[in-house]
Every structure is written in structure tokens, then in C-alpha cells.
Design a protein around this motif. Structure first.
Motif, mmCIF file in Angstrom:
data_model
loop_
_atom_site.group_PDB
_atom_site.id
_atom_site.type_symbol
_atom_site.label_atom_id
_atom_site.label_comp_id
_atom_site.label_asym_id
_atom_site.label_seq_id
_atom_site.Cartn_x
_atom_site.Cartn_y
_atom_site.Cartn_z
ATOM 1 N N VAL A 90 -17.918 -3.351 -7.362
ATOM 2 C CA VAL A 90 -17.722 -1.899 -7.390
ATOM 3 C C VAL A 90 -17.468 -1.447 -8.827
ATOM 4 O O VAL A 90 -16.387 -1.683 -9.363
ATOM 5 N N PRO A 91 -18.440 -0.793 -9.450
ATOM 6 C CA PRO A 91 -18.183 -0.166 -10.743
ATOM 7 C C PRO A 91 -17.374 1.118 -10.509
ATOM 8 O O PRO A 91 -17.791 1.976 -9.734
ATOM 9 N N LEU A 99 -11.790 4.126 -4.131
ATOM 10 C CA LEU A 99 -11.866 4.201 -2.666
ATOM 11 C C LEU A 99 -12.854 3.169 -2.121
ATOM 12 O O LEU A 99 -12.566 2.476 -1.145
ATOM 13 N N LEU A 100 -14.021 3.049 -2.743
ATOM 14 C CA LEU A 100 -14.996 2.050 -2.282
ATOM 15 C C LEU A 100 -14.397 0.644 -2.362
ATOM 16 O O LEU A 100 -14.576 -0.176 -1.453
ATOM 17 N N ALA A 101 -13.679 0.374 -3.452
ATOM 18 C CA ALA A 101 -13.063 -0.951 -3.606
ATOM 19 C C ALA A 101 -12.012 -1.168 -2.522
ATOM 20 O O ALA A 101 -11.918 -2.251 -1.929
ATOM 21 N N GLU A 102 -11.237 -0.150 -2.260
ATOM 22 C CA GLU A 102 -10.186 -0.222 -1.234
ATOM 23 C C GLU A 102 -10.782 -0.470 0.151
ATOM 24 O O GLU A 102 -10.284 -1.290 0.926
ATOM 25 N N ILE A 103 -11.858 0.231 0.472
ATOM 26 C CA ILE A 103 -12.487 0.057 1.788
ATOM 27 C C ILE A 103 -13.123 -1.332 1.878
ATOM 28 O O ILE A 103 -13.028 -2.007 2.908
ATOM 29 N N ALA A 104 -13.742 -1.792 0.791
ATOM 30 C CA ALA A 104 -14.325 -3.142 0.778
ATOM 31 C C ALA A 104 -13.243 -4.200 0.954
ATOM 32 O O ALA A 104 -13.426 -5.190 1.665
ATOM 33 N N GLU A 105 -12.095 -3.980 0.339
ATOM 34 C CA GLU A 105 -10.983 -4.931 0.464
ATOM 35 C C GLU A 105 -10.510 -4.986 1.916
ATOM 36 O O GLU A 105 -10.256 -6.059 2.463
ATOM 37 N N ARG A 106 -10.403 -3.815 2.546
ATOM 38 C CA ARG A 106 -9.972 -3.784 3.950
ATOM 39 C C ARG A 106 -11.017 -4.443 4.851
ATOM 40 O O ARG A 106 -10.680 -4.956 5.910
ATOM 41 N N ALA A 107 -12.271 -4.407 4.421
ATOM 42 C CA ALA A 107 -13.326 -5.094 5.176
ATOM 43 C C ALA A 107 -13.337 -6.595 4.847
ATOM 44 O O ALA A 107 -14.245 -7.309 5.232
ATOM 45 N N MET A 108 -12.323 -7.040 4.116
ATOM 46 C CA MET A 108 -12.112 -8.456 3.806
ATOM 47 C C MET A 108 -13.154 -9.046 2.879
ATOM 48 O O MET A 108 -13.459 -10.247 2.930
ATOM 49 N N ALA A 109 -13.697 -8.196 2.011
ATOM 50 C CA ALA A 109 -14.587 -8.680 0.962
ATOM 51 C C ALA A 109 -13.767 -9.272 -0.184
ATOM 52 O O ALA A 109 -12.580 -8.982 -0.324
ATOM 53 N N GLU A 110 -14.431 -10.087 -0.985
ATOM 54 C CA GLU A 110 -13.869 -10.499 -2.273
ATOM 55 C C GLU A 110 -14.355 -9.431 -3.251
ATOM 56 O O GLU A 110 -15.533 -9.395 -3.614
ATOM 57 N N THR B 237 1.008 -5.987 2.230
ATOM 58 C CA THR B 237 -0.120 -6.923 2.216
ATOM 59 C C THR B 237 -0.707 -7.046 3.622
ATOM 60 O O THR B 237 -1.872 -7.372 3.789
ATOM 61 N N ASP B 238 0.132 -6.767 4.621
ATOM 62 C CA ASP B 238 -0.280 -6.829 6.020
ATOM 63 C C ASP B 238 -0.883 -5.480 6.419
ATOM 64 O O ASP B 238 -0.506 -4.857 7.394
ATOM 65 N N PHE B 239 -1.816 -4.984 5.596
ATOM 66 C CA PHE B 239 -2.309 -3.624 5.827
ATOM 67 C C PHE B 239 -3.344 -3.569 6.938
ATOM 68 O O PHE B 239 -3.912 -4.591 7.341
ATOM 69 N N VAL B 240 -3.552 -2.354 7.445
ATOM 70 C CA VAL B 240 -4.523 -2.100 8.500
ATOM 71 C C VAL B 240 -5.918 -2.372 7.946
ATOM 72 O O VAL B 240 -6.228 -1.993 6.817
ATOM 73 N N ARG B 241 -6.777 -3.014 8.754
ATOM 74 C CA ARG B 241 -8.093 -3.427 8.262
ATOM 75 C C ARG B 241 -9.123 -2.305 8.322
ATOM 76 O O ARG B 241 -10.319 -2.555 8.466
ATOM 77 N N SER B 242 -8.656 -1.093 8.281
ATOM 78 C CA SER B 242 -9.526 0.073 8.181
ATOM 79 C C SER B 242 -8.808 1.090 7.322
ATOM 80 O O SER B 242 -7.582 1.215 7.405
ATOM 81 N N ASN B 243 -9.537 1.772 6.494
ATOM 82 C CA ASN B 243 -8.960 2.865 5.724
ATOM 83 C C ASN B 243 -9.023 4.145 6.551
ATOM 84 O O ASN B 243 -8.029 4.845 6.706
ATOM 85 N N TYR B 244 -10.182 4.411 7.137
ATOM 86 C CA TYR B 244 -10.377 5.680 7.855
ATOM 87 C C TYR B 244 -9.432 5.798 9.033
ATOM 88 O O TYR B 244 -8.976 6.893 9.353
ATOM 89 N N PHE B 245 -9.154 4.663 9.701
ATOM 90 C CA PHE B 245 -8.337 4.689 10.909
ATOM 91 C C PHE B 245 -6.906 4.248 10.668
ATOM 92 O O PHE B 245 -6.181 3.988 11.613
ATOM 93 N N ASP B 246 -6.483 4.142 9.405
ATOM 94 C CA ASP B 246 -5.110 3.755 9.101
ATOM 95 C C ASP B 246 -4.212 4.952 9.401
ATOM 96 O O ASP B 246 -4.136 5.905 8.621
#
Lengths: 405, 405
Positions: A90-91, A99-110, B237-246
Motif C-alpha cells: 500500500v503506497p 485506511l487501505l493498509a488498516e483494512i488489509a491488516e484486518r484481512a490478515m495480510a502481511e 491487538t485482539d481487534f475485530v477482523r473487519s473495519n466496516y463492521f467494527d
């Protein structure tokens, strides 16, 4: 105490969005509902897909709406394309990169990020260098970041991604409709937007388009939900970790199989359809040109009022400009005066720019000469109250000069 | 070819939903937009919260809208309350129980289901026995499952959950507004709905309410997103695995801090507000009674037409009835005739009932005598075409008798 019917005050919305909807979009919102599988409903969904193919400049079959605001579209794209552990690049050139980085992190990406200071964009060579170094499966790149007003050039990025086997996703929420965007010609694998900026509609529906390559990735994770699953339906174990944002299911609902998923948000579908219709009736290029003119006029106007602009103007979006709040002017109080005394909204800012700049938008229905001139006239009045010396009528004249040229 | 403005055909929507919106809800949808932090916008959000507290019968501060269709609300509740690996118990008595289980599975819960045949509900003792055996952290239970028309009694379930330290969530999408529901008195920790059933609005906004206990769980996983995060903000660190639905973020946006998250879907907010307003102006109990009357009249009518009903009528929702398609009547063709010749939509079915029963709804604006009688009159005409012998006017008379009584 039960309040009365909704009765919003008249507002000229000249912030970074949401902005005013086109009058015909408001009309479409109030159209009567039909059933979910009514032939009129499915035909309207098909029409809307076709209209957005034209808006996105794509032949992608998988061109649809996600039922939610623009970040619902972002999350649907990310969570459907990213497998846990995937590397995502994510540049970041503003808030929405974060926000894109945050959503990718929540999607368990590296997640790997690269950054430039706010007010700049990335040279394409820097993006390529990072792709070579990180070897991501997905590049997630904002096109226009309203937080800084910058427009990242995308036209050469798709070829680089293709050469390195990287999926290319762009968030065009703030830019689509008011700035050039060519999904197919630029090699996009996924792009998402929202209605509330240059598309001239209310927030709450997120247009999305997906290339064949993106569809393949999503299909490989396909699953039909229990309760409507039949013999032979796919049932991947590597399924998407969201039901609502599983684009495979959303494609099955919009596609010929019409498999029930969510219940399509009928009124927002009507609105989304009308937004695209308005743009195509006027002409996609003509609408971008209208945004360019309004943006240039506003820029000329604020400069004539003595404002210092923020960021690299050669990479500014057409539809928003950031100006430094003049010394001695209390930013929030002055914005409040614009709203209270003139019914005009201009925007505050986030992060490092908070309290430092205002953001003034000219988008969708409000990318109009009269919206530009009235905003400048009101700004002049408000600045004068705080003792800022401005040439009388200077802002308006400069804006009109752009339109006259 | 650019199509014309949206111009839906007139439809009387008597299926299981979505149904017609109240006329004033369609008007509210078309109201002009305001900015996201306009004092009118935040006041409207506050008003809407207060209106829904009355609809839910709760004092819960965390009473809001999730911007998406009803299943967006379901997923927000599940993904915010469930930690990966948590045990979740889902009693399944129709399609939407399967959906709750599917969403819980995607949220990486250890999902346990119990089932009764379609057309029945669970005795509360069976739910308690399963709670004792499974020891879940969350019980997820549909109130009204339109797939079977059944209404699960919930009034004793909250106390059982509280006694065993289990969070109690209910999906009330199909039932809220047309059937009794008491969030606080019944001990709910979370409940979600959609507008498109008894609330009489369009699909696309999901009311939600959360108890203090649910809020505590969500707050323990709280995180403020990068880009707007400040010193001292939570960053679990134990965050919800969705941003939109957090839901923690959604609470911060609806709450006094007004932290930017999504851009609230303004038109759908107006619609949701109006749905609640219509109900509270008429009176919450009066609206439920209107649904009960319409449901009884429709039930009497279809019986008088000779239909065999499906399921345990003592646990039927007020607002929908399922009837077996008579022998010799081609189900989809007859439904098509209802739509084409009379502009009336009745519903098909899912799963084991597909092709076997029709579902006829009387909800929201259409929980009205004239909607019931015209539907019955049209049904009589269509049945006669297929050689089903029905007493002339029998369905309508039986329905009118209910209203006259």
C-alpha cells in the motif's frame, strides 16, 4: 416527543464530500419499491451494471454495487482478493492510504507500506521498485485522496503490476467521475467508488468492477451458503472471512444465477443508476471537463483571495483544493460562519493537516459556476470579518475569468 | 443506449419482503443531503437513535444503524462479539439460522447448531439444555424466520443466557415492528433488523442495539484507525477482523466523539428515521396489532380459499403465512400471473420448501385491509384458472369477517 418529518436546511455543500445529489438522483431515491426478483428489478440491476461499465470504461462482466458506503466496497475488494498471509503493498499518500493498509491488516495480510509526505504523489518508478522488493500479491492504491487533494497517476501502474504478476486494486471513491479513469486501458483488476463525491449521489452504495483475473481469484475461494446450497455447488475451505463482502456471492446474486444473498438496497440502486445516467447523458468526458473547469475557477478564486494552497498543484484532483487557514482566522469558527450565515459548507481536515487547512470541493452537481462564485463571495465576506485584507470581488472575478476564457 | 429515468411499475408487494415503503418514507428518501458533521446531520443521527430506542424498547446507549442491508447488521454484531475460536450456539429453525451459523463460521467461531424441522420452533428447555452442554460465549437466535414463517419465543431466553454467562443476540429482521419485541425486558445483548419488512422501508439500513455487556466486549477489542489515531487512543491487538463492521468504531462515530469512520448513508438515515417515526406516531403496540389483524385476516382468507397452511400456526409470525401450492397449479406460473395480471407479488420459497409453498406477507404499509382483500380476490381468480374449485368471494369474506369482528 416524536420529532416532525425530516426537513433539512438548504445547504450548498462545498466540502470534500458528501456533496449535494443531483436533483434527479433525489427523485430516483423516492421511486416506489419493487420485489427483489421482479423482472423490473433484475432488469434495473442489469441496466445499472451496463451504465457503470461505461463509467468505469470497462468490459468487465463483474461490475456491480456493494450495498454500503464507499469503504464497504473497499473492504469487499480487499477481503475477497486477500488470503490470510498474503503480502499486500500500500503506497500511502494520505489518510485513505492508511485506511487501505488498516483494512488489509484486518484481512490478515502481511502489509507493506511506502509513504510520501502529504501533498505529494508517488513517481511510478518508486511504486515499481517497491513491487520488486516486496513481491506482493496485491497492490492497493488510492487514486484521489481527499485528505491531501492529491491525484495519484495510475495509467502506467497496471502494466507494471501485470509484468510482476501483481493484482492491481484502486480506491477511486473521491475521484471517479471528476477525473480520468480507465479501468481496462490502465490494467485495473479491481476498483471501487462511492456515490457521494463526483458521482453526485448520496453515500451508501459502492460501485465496484473486477477484471477476469480478479474474478478467477475470487471464484477459487467460492462457496454457496448453507440454506440455499445445492448438489454440486462450490464449497471451498479457503473461503472469504466475510459473508456480506464475499464478492463471489455478490457476483452470483448479480449474475444470471441470481442466487439470493443480501436483499439489494432498492432505493440506493435507483440512486446509483441515476448517478451514472446523469453522467452518461452529459457525456463522461464533458463531466470531467466540467469538474476541471470548476476546480480551476475555484483555484483561481482562492488564490485571488490571497489563500496559500496546499500540496503539489500539478497532481491535484480537479474536484477539491486545500487552502491554508490565514493567520489570525479561527478555522472552525470561520467555517461555522460560512454555514450559519450563508448555508455553505466547506471542509476541515484530518491528521497532520487538522486545523491547518480547509478543503473546498467542487464536485458532482456542485461543479458549477454559480456554486463556485457564491462560495468565493461568502468566503470573502467571512475573511473580511477577521481582518484579512482581500481585494473586493477579487475571488469571484478570478473565477469568472476562468469560465470566460 | 442510455435508458430513461427510473419508472417502476405499480406493485402491491405481498411477499415475505422487501415490501412497499410507507409513502412518507419514500418522501424522506428524496430529502436534500447535508454534510456529515452538519449540526442538522448529527442531530438527525441522535434523533434516530432515540426513535429506535423506543422501537427496540431499550435504554441502550449503543442503538444505531449499520449502513448496509439486514445481513450487514447481523455480520457487524457477530464479527464484533465473536473472538476467533469462541463457541457460538445457533438454534436453526429455517434458512436464516443457517445464515447465522455461516456468518459465525466465517468469523472463525466454533459453531454448534441444534435443529428442529422447518415449521417448528424450539421449546426454551431445549435451548437451555444446549447452552449447558455447549457452554457457548454467544447464543445467536433468529426471532422470526421468513423461510418458515415461524416466530421463536424469546421472552425467557435472556434470563437463561444471563444465568449461564452467555451473550444473547437475536436477528429480528423479519419480525421487528410487527411482532412483540422487548430488548431490555427480554435480556437481549444485541439485536439487529432491516427496514424492508415490518418497519416499512427500503432494504439498505440495519438498525442495531447493544447492551452494556455487549459494549464492554466490543470496547475490549477497541482500536482507532491509523490516519485519525491520536495519543492515548486504544489500539487492541485482539481487534475485530473487519473495519466496516467494527462496532467499536461505529459507536465512536455515532457517539459524542464523532470519530470519522464510514460516511453515514444520509438518505437511508432519513428513511430509517421516518420508519421509526411512522411506527411511534401510530403507536408501537397499535402497529403490532395492525399486523396481527392483517395476518389473521390473510390466514382466514387463504384457508377459506382452500389452502393448506404450512407450519405450527401457534408460533407463526403475524406478518407472513406459508401455504401449500395446490395440486395441479404450476407455482411459478401462477405467481407470474399474479404479478403480470394484477401487479401483486407473492413469494416463492427456499430450501426444502422450494416449489412446495408460497409465502404471503402482510407487513409494514401493506398490513392493511385493502391489501389483504385485493390479494385474496386476485388469488381466487388465478386459482380458478387452474381449475381449483374455490367458493366465490370466500377468501375475501373470511378476511373481512376478521376485520368486522
Amino acid at each position: 416527543m416524536i420529532p416532525g418529518p425530516i426537513d433539512p436546511p438548504a445547504r450548498l455543500l462545498m466540502g470534500p464530500g458528501p456533496i449535494a445529489a443531483y436533483p434527479s438522483v433525489l427523485e430516483a431515491l423516492g421511486a416506489p419499491l419493487v420485489g427483489q426478483y421482479d423482472p423490473f428489478m433484475t432488469a434495473t440491476m442489469n441496466e445499472t451494471q451496463e451504465l457503470y461499465r461505461a463509467v468505469w470504461a470497462t468490459a468487465n462482466e463483474a461490475t456491480m454495487l456493494v450495498d454500503g458506503t464507499s469503504r464497504a466496497g473497499i473492504e469487499a475488494a480487499m477481503v475477497s482478493l486477500i488470503r490470510p498471509g498474503d503480502r499486500v503493498l500500500v503506497p500511502v499518500f494520505g489518510r485513505f492510504g492508511h485506511l487501505l493498509a488498516e483494512i488489509a491488516e484486518r484481512a490478515m495480510a502481511e502489509v507493506h507500506t511506502i509513504e510520501v509526505p502529504w501533498g505529494q504523489v508517488f513517481p511510478v518508478s518508486v511504486i515499481e521498485e517497491a513491487i520488486v522488493r516486496v513481491k506482493p500479491t496485491l497492490l492497493a492504491l488510492v487514486q484521489g485522496d481527499t485528505s491531501t487533494t492529491m491525484l495519484q497517476p495510475l495509467d502506467e501502474v497496471g502494466a507494471i503490476c501485470a509484468a510482476h504478476g501483481v493484482l492491481f486494486y484502486s480506491d477511486t471513491t473521491a475521484s471517479l467521475g471528476g477525473n480520468a479513469f480507465e479501468a481496462d486501458a490502465w490494467g485495473l483488476d479491481a476498483a471501487t467508488a462511492g456515490l457521494q463525491k463526483c458521482l453526485g449521489g448520496p453515500p451508501g452504495s459502492a460501485p465496484i468492477t473486477l477484471s477476469e483475473r480478479a474474478v478467477e481469484v475470487i471464484r477459487s475461494r467460492g462457496r454457496v451458503e448453507a440454506g440455499i446450497r445445492e448438489e454440486g455447488d462450490p464449497e471451498a475451505t479457503d473461503f472469504v472471512r466475510s459473508n456480506y463482502f464475499d464478492l463471489g456471492m455478490i457476483m452470483d446474486y448479480w449474475g444470471p444465477r441470481r442466487l439470493n444473498h443480501h436483499t439489494e438496497a432498492t432505493s440506493m440502486l435507483y440512486a446509483a443508476r441515476e448517478c451514472a445516467r446523469v453522467i452518461l447523458l452529459e457525456g463522461r468526458d464533458a463531466v470531467i471537463e466540467r469538474h476541471r473547469m470548476a476546480g480551476e475557477a475555484m483555484l483561481a478564486g482562492v488564490r485571488a483571495l490571497g489563500f496559500v494552497t496546499f500540496g503539489d498543484l500539478s497532481h491535484k484532483m480537479t474536484n477539491v483544493v486545500a487552502v491554508e487557514i490565514p493567520d489570525g482566522v479561527p478555522g472552525d469558527e470561520a467555517r461555522g460562519a460560512m454555514l450559519t450565515d450563508f448555508g455553505i459548507e466547506i471542509g476541515t481536515s484530518f491528521g497532520p493537516l487538522h486545523g491547518r487547512v480547509w478543503r473546498i470541493g467542487t464536485m458532482g452537481y456542485n461543479a458549477r459556476q454559480d456554486a463556485v462564485t457564491t462560495t468565493l463571495a461568502a468566503l470573502e465576506e467571512v475573511l473580511a470579518r477577521y481582518g484579512v485584507s482581500v481585494p473586493a470581488g477579487g475571488g469571484v472575478d478570478a473565477a469568472l475569468d476562468v469560465y470566460r476564457a
